[in-house]
Write a protein that holds these residues in place. Sequence first.
Motif, PDB file in Angstrom:
ATOM      1  N   GLY A  56     -54.628 -92.498 -25.740  1.00 30.32           N
ATOM      2  CA  GLY A  56     -55.682 -91.790 -26.456  1.00 30.32           C
ATOM      3  C   GLY A  56     -55.469 -90.303 -26.594  1.00 30.32           C
ATOM      4  O   GLY A  56     -56.341 -89.606 -27.102  1.00 30.32           O
ATOM      5  N   ARG A  57     -54.324 -89.795 -26.136  1.00 33.77           N
ATOM      6  CA  ARG A  57     -54.044 -88.366 -26.237  1.00 33.77           C
ATOM      7  C   ARG A  57     -52.809 -88.136 -27.114  1.00 33.77           C
ATOM      8  O   ARG A  57     -51.902 -88.963 -27.132  1.00 33.77           O
ATOM      9  N   PRO A  58     -52.771 -87.010 -27.824  1.00 38.61           N
ATOM     10  CA  PRO A  58     -51.569 -86.700 -28.607  1.00 38.61           C
ATOM     11  C   PRO A  58     -50.407 -86.364 -27.683  1.00 38.61           C
ATOM     12  O   PRO A  58     -50.601 -85.882 -26.562  1.00 38.61           O
ATOM     13  N   THR A  59     -49.202 -86.636 -28.142  1.00 41.04           N
ATOM     14  CA  THR A  59     -48.005 -86.238 -27.417  1.00 41.04           C
ATOM     15  C   THR A  59     -47.206 -85.290 -28.308  1.00 41.04           C
ATOM     16  O   THR A  59     -47.318 -85.323 -29.529  1.00 41.04           O
ATOM     17  N   TRP A  60     -46.403 -84.452 -27.688  1.00 45.29           N
ATOM     18  CA  TRP A  60     -45.726 -83.406 -28.441  1.00 45.29           C
ATOM     19  C   TRP A  60     -44.478 -82.954 -27.699  1.00 45.29           C
ATOM     20  O   TRP A  60     -44.248 -83.296 -26.533  1.00 45.29           O
ATOM     21  N   THR A  61     -43.673 -82.180 -28.395  1.00 43.41           N
ATOM     22  CA  THR A  61     -42.553 -81.472 -27.794  1.00 43.41           C
ATOM     23  C   THR A  61     -42.475 -80.108 -28.445  1.00 43.41           C
ATOM     24  O   THR A  61     -43.084 -79.884 -29.496  1.00 43.41           O
ATOM     25  N   TRP A  62     -41.745 -79.182 -27.820  1.00 38.32           N
ATOM     26  CA  TRP A  62     -41.624 -77.832 -28.345  1.00 38.32           C
ATOM     27  C   TRP A  62     -40.213 -77.611 -28.875  1.00 38.32           C
ATOM     28  O   TRP A  62     -39.235 -78.020 -28.251  1.00 38.32           O
ATOM     29  N   SER A  63     -40.131 -76.950 -30.011  1.00 38.22           N
ATOM     30  CA  SER A  63     -38.822 -76.661 -30.585  1.00 38.22           C
ATOM     31  C   SER A  63     -38.107 -75.581 -29.785  1.00 38.22           C
ATOM     32  O   SER A  63     -38.706 -74.891 -28.956  1.00 38.22           O
ATOM     33  N   ALA A  64     -36.834 -75.450 -30.047  1.00 39.23           N
ATOM     34  CA  ALA A  64     -36.085 -74.318 -29.502  1.00 39.23           C
ATOM     35  C   ALA A  64     -36.635 -73.031 -30.103  1.00 39.23           C
ATOM     36  O   ALA A  64     -37.242 -73.048 -31.188  1.00 39.23           O
ATOM     37  N   PRO A  65     -36.457 -71.909 -29.448  1.00 38.12           N
ATOM     38  CA  PRO A  65     -37.001 -70.655 -29.975  1.00 38.12           C
ATOM     39  C   PRO A  65     -36.153 -70.104 -31.120  1.00 38.12           C
ATOM     40  O   PRO A  65     -34.923 -70.134 -31.082  1.00 38.12           O
ATOM     41  N   LEU A  66     -36.843 -69.623 -32.139  1.00 38.72           N
ATOM     42  CA  LEU A  66     -36.196 -68.864 -33.206  1.00 38.72           C
ATOM     43  C   LEU A  66     -36.413 -67.396 -32.866  1.00 38.72           C
ATOM     44  O   LEU A  66     -37.554 -66.923 -32.805  1.00 38.72           O
ATOM     45  N   PHE A  67     -35.333 -66.671 -32.646  1.00 42.06           N
ATOM     46  CA  PHE A  67     -35.429 -65.301 -32.157  1.00 42.06           C
ATOM     47  C   PHE A  67     -35.714 -64.328 -33.296  1.00 42.06           C
ATOM     48  O   PHE A  67     -35.200 -64.467 -34.410  1.00 42.06           O
ATOM     49  N   LEU A  68     -36.541 -63.302 -32.990  1.00 40.73           N
ATOM     50  CA  LEU A  68     -37.051 -62.377 -33.998  1.00 40.73           C
ATOM     51  C   LEU A  68     -36.808 -60.931 -33.584  1.00 40.73           C
ATOM     52  O   LEU A  68     -36.680 -60.620 -32.400  1.00 40.73           O
ATOM     53  N   THR A  69     -36.819 -60.065 -34.579  1.00 38.92           N
ATOM     54  CA  THR A  69     -36.890 -58.617 -34.350  1.00 38.92           C
ATOM     55  C   THR A  69     -38.159 -58.100 -35.001  1.00 38.92           C
ATOM     56  O   THR A  69     -38.636 -58.652 -36.004  1.00 38.92           O
ATOM     57  N   VAL A  70     -38.719 -57.038 -34.428  1.00 42.54           N
ATOM     58  CA  VAL A  70     -39.935 -56.426 -34.953  1.00 42.54           C
ATOM     59  C   VAL A  70     -39.686 -54.935 -35.104  1.00 42.54           C
ATOM     60  O   VAL A  70     -39.295 -54.265 -34.134  1.00 42.54           O
ATOM     61  N   THR A  71     -39.889 -54.414 -36.281  1.00 46.67           N
ATOM     62  CA  THR A  71     -39.760 -52.970 -36.507  1.00 46.67           C
ATOM     63  C   THR A  71     -40.909 -52.504 -37.381  1.00 46.67           C
ATOM     64  O   THR A  71     -41.394 -53.254 -38.244  1.00 46.67           O
ATOM     65  N   ALA A  72     -41.343 -51.273 -37.169  1.00 44.18           N
ATOM     66  CA  ALA A  72     -42.440 -50.732 -37.956  1.00 44.18           C
ATOM     67  C   ALA A  72     -42.433 -49.213 -37.856  1.00 44.18           C
ATOM     68  O   ALA A  72     -41.921 -48.636 -36.895  1.00 44.18           O
ATOM     69  N   ALA A  73     -43.014 -48.593 -38.861  1.00 44.53           N
ATOM     70  CA  ALA A  73     -43.184 -47.139 -38.859  1.00 44.53           C
ATOM     71  C   ALA A  73     -44.477 -46.824 -39.574  1.00 44.53           C
ATOM     72  O   ALA A  73     -44.894 -47.538 -40.497  1.00 44.53           O
ATOM     73  N   GLY A  74     -45.152 -45.752 -39.144  1.00 48.15           N
ATOM     74  CA  GLY A  74     -46.434 -45.403 -39.734  1.00 48.15           C
ATOM     75  C   GLY A  74     -46.568 -43.916 -39.969  1.00 48.15           C
ATOM     76  O   GLY A  74     -45.926 -43.089 -39.298  1.00 48.15           O
ATOM     77  N   LEU A  75     -47.417 -43.576 -40.920  1.00 43.91           N
ATOM     78  CA  LEU A  75     -47.701 -42.185 -41.254  1.00 43.91           C
ATOM     79  C   LEU A  75     -49.184 -41.954 -41.103  1.00 43.91           C
ATOM     80  O   LEU A  75     -50.002 -42.657 -41.709  1.00 43.91           O
ATOM     81  N   GLY A  76     -49.557 -40.980 -40.276  1.00 44.47           N
ATOM     82  CA  GLY A  76     -50.967 -40.709 -40.049  1.00 44.47           C
ATOM     83  C   GLY A  76     -51.160 -40.003 -38.730  1.00 44.47           C
ATOM     84  O   GLY A  76     -50.265 -39.300 -38.250  1.00 44.47           O
ATOM     85  N   LEU A  77     -52.330 -40.194 -38.146  1.00 42.34           N
ATOM     86  CA  LEU A  77     -52.651 -39.598 -36.854  1.00 42.34           C
ATOM     87  C   LEU A  77     -52.300 -40.598 -35.761  1.00 42.34           C
ATOM     88  O   LEU A  77     -52.971 -41.618 -35.584  1.00 42.34           O
ATOM     89  N   THR A  78     -51.240 -40.323 -35.047  1.00 44.40           N
ATOM     90  CA  THR A  78     -50.821 -41.204 -33.963  1.00 44.40           C
ATOM     91  C   THR A  78     -50.357 -40.363 -32.785  1.00 44.40           C
ATOM     92  O   THR A  78     -49.466 -39.528 -32.919  1.00 44.40           O
ATOM     93  N   VAL A  79     -50.977 -40.581 -31.637  1.00 44.35           N
ATOM     94  CA  VAL A  79     -50.613 -39.847 -30.431  1.00 44.35           C
ATOM     95  C   VAL A  79     -50.625 -40.821 -29.260  1.00 44.35           C
ATOM     96  O   VAL A  79     -51.646 -41.473 -29.007  1.00 44.35           O
TER      97      VAL A  79
END
Length: 314
Positions: free
Chosen positions: A82-105
């Motif tokens: 009566g319960r769902p079963t599952w498995t997890w995929s291998a990880p897909l690796f990511l990079t995150v980059t960002a830049a902003g203009l404004g008031l940041t301290v």
Amino acid sequence: MDRWRELEDDASRATIILQKLTSRKEELRESLPRGTEPMPRSELHFCNGLAFTFVRKLGVGLSFEAGHGFVIRKIYTGEQNGRPTWTWSAPLFLTVTAAGLGLTVGYTEIESIIVLDTPEAVQAFTKSQWAVDTDITGAAGGAVGAHLPATAANMSNMKLSDKTFTYSITKGAILDVSLTGLNYATDPAMNKSFYGNRGVTPQSVLDGAVEPPEPMRELYAALDKVLNEYYATVDSQVAMETQVERARDEGAGTSAAGAAEGAAAAAAAAAAPGGKGGSEEPAGAAEDAEISPAAGEKAAGVGDAGGTAEPHED
């Protein structure tokens, strides 16, 4: 640091984030930064995938963000007991980059779980994603985002964010009111180091075509533990509601039976010689009634006063 060690550290960090955000233990909750919102365990049931990101943000007028992470897909495999079963995929690796203009301290580190509620949200990570949005953040040892369109690194205008939510833990202090450009992309070097050049694509990684690296086992075990605890809680709640409903039905049945028996007894008493509401009959008539078939009918519940009393059926 070699890539294997880097993955061990990231998997361990992701496990700790998950445990802290989903824990019901007071000591773990109290260890969270002020303002952190817990993550409901039901999120793991409804999600199609999860992304874990580790981002550092620095601002002195201009803001800069850099980080990395990985996304995993929850693959349903059927149902058992009566319960769902599952498995997890291998990880897909990511990079995150960002830049902003404004008031940041200030400076802050943001560790996030991004809940991906649709298959489209998971698949969106297989391609480079760009967004430009207004980032308004105030963190002083507090949390950013809590089941809101993803704001850990401000993903609110990205195509994947319609059914995407973040739960984050922050460290440091920052004031940020800026226009931010953000990019999430696959990390070719990291993916190649674990999956090689054997025709593995980002989509095939998330489809379960490759074996997950061993360091991920700790995180998978933690995810499964939280999910199974959630299902156990649901089962207990359903069982309790069933018991309450059954007791309510049995109580109603007992009351109805008592009322029927009372009505039958009243009818029989009314039909009896000298009973309330009846008329006294000659002694001879009473004797005849003792051996008359009509008397048997009265004993079965047919009364002279008030009509026919139906017998109670259990």
